[in-house]
Motif scaffolding. Structure first.
Motif, PDB file in Angstrom:
ATOM      1  N   ARG A 220       1.010  -1.171   0.064  1.00  0.00           N
ATOM      2  CA  ARG A 220      -0.162  -0.054   0.208  1.00  0.00           C
ATOM      3  C   ARG A 220       1.017   0.807   0.177  1.00  0.00           C
ATOM      4  O   ARG A 220       1.991   0.827   0.707  1.00  0.00           O
ATOM      5  CB  ARG A 220      -0.692   0.117   1.291  1.00  0.00           C
ATOM      6  CG  ARG A 220      -1.524   1.426   1.653  1.00  0.00           C
ATOM      7  CD  ARG A 220      -2.535   1.181   2.364  1.00  0.00           C
ATOM      8  NE  ARG A 220      -3.941   0.756   2.034  1.00  0.00           N
ATOM      9  CZ  ARG A 220      -4.389  -0.724   3.699  1.00  0.00           C
ATOM     10  NH1 ARG A 220      -3.000  -1.349   4.205  1.00  0.00           N
ATOM     11  NH2 ARG A 220      -4.982  -1.510   2.909  1.00  0.00           N
TER      12      ARG A 220
ATOM     13  N   LYS B 108       1.988   4.781   1.098  1.00  0.00           N
ATOM     14  CA  LYS B 108       1.620   5.425   2.510  1.00  0.00           C
ATOM     15  C   LYS B 108       1.768   7.258   1.607  1.00  0.00           C
ATOM     16  O   LYS B 108       1.022   8.045   2.611  1.00  0.00           O
ATOM     17  CB  LYS B 108       2.597   5.688   3.089  1.00  0.00           C
ATOM     18  CG  LYS B 108       2.630   3.474   3.867  1.00  0.00           C
ATOM     19  CD  LYS B 108       3.525   3.844   5.255  1.00  0.00           C
ATOM     20  CE  LYS B 108       4.911   4.405   4.847  1.00  0.00           C
ATOM     21  NZ  LYS B 108       5.888   3.308   6.035  1.00  0.00           N
TER      22      LYS B 108
ATOM     23  N   LYS C 192      -1.401   7.869  -2.116  1.00  0.00           N
ATOM     24  CA  LYS C 192      -2.085   6.648  -1.229  1.00  0.00           C
ATOM     25  C   LYS C 192      -2.753   6.772  -0.870  1.00  0.00           C
ATOM     26  O   LYS C 192      -4.035   7.058  -0.839  1.00  0.00           O
ATOM     27  CB  LYS C 192      -2.289   8.622   0.004  1.00  0.00           C
ATOM     28  CG  LYS C 192      -2.271   8.535   0.775  1.00  0.00           C
ATOM     29  CD  LYS C 192      -1.842   9.429   2.292  1.00  0.00           C
ATOM     30  CE  LYS C 192      -1.766   9.502   3.538  1.00  0.00           C
ATOM     31  NZ  LYS C 192      -1.917  10.277   4.587  1.00  0.00           N
ATOM     32  N   GLY C 193      -3.276   5.321  -0.280  1.00  0.00           N
ATOM     33  CA  GLY C 193      -3.779   4.629   0.332  1.00  0.00           C
ATOM     34  C   GLY C 193      -3.991   3.314  -0.921  1.00  0.00           C
ATOM     35  O   GLY C 193      -5.147   2.811  -0.429  1.00  0.00           O
ATOM     36  N   CYS C 194      -3.650   3.239  -2.291  1.00  0.00           N
ATOM     37  CA  CYS C 194      -3.656   2.553  -3.763  1.00  0.00           C
ATOM     38  C   CYS C 194      -2.560   1.348  -2.922  1.00  0.00           C
ATOM     39  O   CYS C 194      -1.580   1.295  -2.381  1.00  0.00           O
ATOM     40  CB  CYS C 194      -3.354   3.534  -5.145  1.00  0.00           C
ATOM     41  SG  CYS C 194      -4.082   4.283  -5.021  1.00  0.00           S
TER      42      CYS C 194
ATOM     43  N   SER D 158      -9.304  -6.748  -1.570  1.00  0.00           N
ATOM     44  CA  SER D 158     -10.253  -5.557  -1.257  1.00  0.00           C
ATOM     45  C   SER D 158     -11.240  -6.098  -0.502  1.00  0.00           C
ATOM     46  O   SER D 158     -12.292  -5.641   0.273  1.00  0.00           O
ATOM     47  CB  SER D 158      -9.961  -4.373  -2.444  1.00  0.00           C
ATOM     48  OG  SER D 158      -8.871  -3.898  -3.348  1.00  0.00           O
TER      49      SER D 158
END
Length: 93
Positions: free
Chosen positions: A10, A12, A17-19, A77
């Protein structure tokens, strides 16, 4: 941290960010990532190692195929959203 191809990570920091990505290749300073959609295996994203968080160590064995990368990310996911949705209901008096 030791990064190796096939790991699920992931982001940061940065615009992404967050992908969630799969590691395709590792260099001395950078890691090359793909998500199978925007960042394909042919057009990987170069990211600094310190801007990544390892999620799963060996989850993707066939990381050279865009469909396999998309499947691994979507499977993770779905698991992640299912675990977050299992919050117990609290009733107020």
């Amino acid at each position: 941290m030791i990064f190796s191809p096939g790991m699920l990570v992931r982001s940061k920091k940065g615009r992404d960010k967050g992908c969630i990505y799969v590691i395709i290749d590792v260099n001395a300073e950078y890691v090359y990532l793909a998500d199978g959609r925007i960042r394909t295996v042919c057009h990987t994203k170069r990211k600094n190692k310190k801007h990544l968080q390892i999620i799963k160590k060996t989850i993707c064995t066939s990381y050279a195929d865009n469909e396999a990368v998309k499947e691994v990310i979507s499977r993770y996911s779905r698991l992640d959203t299912n675990e977050n949705s299992k919050v117990p209901n609290v009733q107020e008096d």
